[in-house]
Design an enzyme around this catalytic site. Structure first.
Site, mmCIF file in Angstrom:
data_model
loop_
_atom_site.group_PDB
_atom_site.id
_atom_site.type_symbol
_atom_site.label_atom_id
_atom_site.label_comp_id
_atom_site.label_asym_id
_atom_site.label_seq_id
_atom_site.Cartn_x
_atom_site.Cartn_y
_atom_site.Cartn_z
ATOM 1 N N ASP A 1 0.841 -1.194 0.000
ATOM 2 C CA ASP A 1 0.000 0.000 0.000
ATOM 3 C C ASP A 1 0.877 1.245 0.000
ATOM 4 O OD1 ASP A 1 -1.066 0.260 3.495
ATOM 5 O OD2 ASP A 1 0.904 0.399 2.564
ATOM 6 N N ILE A 2 0.243 2.383 -0.187
ATOM 7 C CA ILE A 2 0.960 3.656 -0.311
ATOM 8 C C ILE A 2 1.204 4.210 1.091
ATOM 9 C CG2 ILE A 2 0.892 5.972 -1.311
ATOM 10 C CD1 ILE A 2 -1.198 4.815 -3.325
ATOM 11 N N GLU B 1 -5.996 2.175 -0.675
ATOM 12 C CA GLU B 1 -4.664 2.364 -1.263
ATOM 13 C C GLU B 1 -3.867 1.066 -1.276
ATOM 14 O OE1 GLU B 1 -4.150 3.494 3.136
ATOM 15 O OE2 GLU B 1 -5.712 3.466 1.615
#
Length: 538
Positions: free
Chosen positions: A420-421, A463
């Site tokens: 994920d970011i 995300e």
């Protein structure tokens, strides 16, 4: 019913229909005739095979029980001291052995003679005087026992030296107390009694017969035809082998095709074959087929005639009216009862075909194409994330299940990368959700550029992204994840903040479930976050 104003060169539909119906029914007759004939022929042959099998099994049980008791009697008698040591005994002492022989003969009507021959040339037998110069050691039953030592010989047919009657002998070597072979004991049975018992022909098939072959030598030992007796079967029978314990067969005997069934008698080492002449079998089948086909042909002709008349009355004229109606409907006109103003083509079917084709190609075809495009779009939407254009969670869950099942079936492996970011909430709060969406799209594009053709990437949620790597171990998956991480880290997202990702990897191992793999990847992702982000952990 109105009357058509036929143009010149008009081709009568009635004539065309009659010709086509005739052609169809002739074709139908031929096809059904071939099918029914083949089915009846196959069923007839199969029925014969079933009958042969039943007869063969009955003969096998008869032979098996008949000779098993003789086989056992020979084994028992060969172990009795007075018999195996008779060569060393006086004539009075031998009387006990002769009484045993007599008792054995009287107790079983299937036994003709019980006797023993010894290496000194003597013969121990009741009520029989051998011819002058008789030497038991050169007789077939004696030689067979010697060859079969230490087992019981599995039967040999021979002619009695005096009466010339055919007998079948079961014999075994006699071994004295010092382990020396001193002679052979044998029990003879009436050959003609056995052959008559197993060669009662099946009803309506007089060519039915059974014969017995010694499995080890291929020698025919029981047969209704003495010409083949003690001959090798493969010198007369083509296209036959005895690989299985029992099987239906077809073969040729001296040019005569046969249908048969064989089964093995392991305890005797024999093969019993029951057969019938194929010519005798197929003649009544062919006769039945001829009668059936003639009857069927008459029925087809009558039915074709009736159907043709019915078509003329119930189909042709309504088709003409239907054609006119379809023509007006396609031209968006009100259906006119007075159809005489229309010009007709040379063939009514031609009109209907053209108009139906026109209707299909203009309206139905367009509608079908439109529906096809809509279905394709709906299919794509159902598996695609609308923002990133990657696969959605539902799609990759199915792919993950398929890959998991393949890995189990083929003992293979695969890996998953969950990333994920980093600090994505801060990015959204600082730059707005529009910029957040733009970053998600760019990361999706970078992911598609980085993964291999065999890999599958999807938006897992928010995300988070998931990459499925078939046939990939954890080290290769880590290398792929690192390339992606560095690529995102160095990418210009048009904001004054560096965008990074953190990832966790899990590899399929035997015993792991999909949920356990996902938890393992998620735990590793959490660990990457905890250790400072912008890294991949496995």
């Amino acid at each position: 019913m109105r009357v058509l104003n036929k143009p010149k060169k008009f081709k009568s539909l009635r004539v065309i229909l009659f010709k086509n119906i005739t052609l169809i029914f002739i074709s139908l007759f031929l096809l059904l005739s071939i099918y029914i004939s083949k089915t009846l022929y196959d069923n007839g042959i199969e029925s014969i095979y079933t009958t042969l099998e039943e007869r063969n099994k009955a003969d096998k049980y008869y032979i098996e029980s008949y000779f098993t008791k003789i086989h056992n009697a020979v084994k028992i008698l060969s172990k009795i001291d007075v018999i195996k040591n008779a060569i060393y005994l006086s004539d009075n002492q031998k009387q006990f052995a002769l009484k045993l022989f007599k008792y054995t003969e009287d107790s079983d009507p299937d036994i003709n003679y019980v006797y023993a021959g010894y290496i000194d040339g003597s013969l121990l037998i009741n009520n029989y005087t051998p011819p002058k110069g008789y030497n038991p050691m050169i007789r077939p039953w004696y030689i067979a026992a010697i060859k079969s030592f230490p087992n019981v010989s599995n039967g040999i047919p021979y002619q009695e030296i005096k009466t010339k009657e055919w007998l079948i002998s079961i014999s075994k070597t006699l071994v004295d107390n010092n382990g020396k072979i001193v002679g052979v004991i044998a029990i003879d049975s009436d050959f003609s009694k056995i052959t008559s018992k197993i060669n009662k022909y099946i009803k309506n098939y007089k060519s039915t017969n059974s014969f017995i072959i010694k499995e080890d030598t291929g020698e025919i030992i029981i047969t209704p035809n003495n010409h083949f007796l003690r001959k090798k079967y493969y010198n007369y029978i083509n296209n036959i082998n005895f690989v299985y314990d029992h099987k239906k067969i077809s073969f040729t005997l001296n040019g005569d095709p046969k249908l048969g069934y064989y089964s093995k008698i392991p305890i005797l080492g024999w093969i019993i074959v029951t057969s019938v002449s194929k010519k005798e079998v197929i003649t009544p089948i062919y006769n039945r087929l001829i009668i059936l086909n003639i009857t069927f042909l008459i029925m087809i002709i009558l039915f074709g005639w009736f159907l043709s008349k019915s078509f003329m009355k119930k189909i042709i004229n309504p088709l003409i009216i239907l054609n006119d109606k379809l023509l007006q409907i396609t031209q968006n006109k009100k259906i006119d009862i007075k159809l005489n103003t229309f010009e007709y083509p040379n063939n009514e079917i031609g009109i209907i075909a053209k108009e139906l084709e026109k209707l299909t190609t203009t309206e139905l075809y367009k509608k079908n194409k439109e529906l096809e495009k809509i279905n394709q779009k709906l299919q794509k939407l159902s598996i695609t994330d609308c923002l990133t254009k990657l696969y959605n969670r539902g799609k990759i869950e199915k792919d993950l299940t398929n890959e998991y099942n393949k890995a189990i079936r083929y003992n293979d492996t695969f890996s998953i990368i969950l990333f994920d970011i980093d600090n994505f909430k801060i990015i959204n709060d600082t730059y707005g959700h529009q910029m957040g969406d733009k970053i998600l799209i760019e990361i999706a594009n970078l992911t598609k550029e980085t993964i291999r053709n065999t890999d599958i990437a999807a938006r897992w949620g928010g995300e988070e992204f998931l990459i499925l790597c078939p046939k990939t171990n954890i080290n290769s998956a880590f290398n792929l994840a690192e390339r992606l991480r560095k690529k995102i880290e160095s990418h210009d997202f048009s904001i004054d903040k560096r965008i990074t990702i953190s990832g966790g990897i899990a590899e399929f191992k035997k015993g792991l479930t999909i949920d356990e793999m996902l938890k393992q990847a998620d735990d590793n992702l959490y660990k990457a976050k905890k250790e400072g982000k912008n890294r991949v952990i496995f």
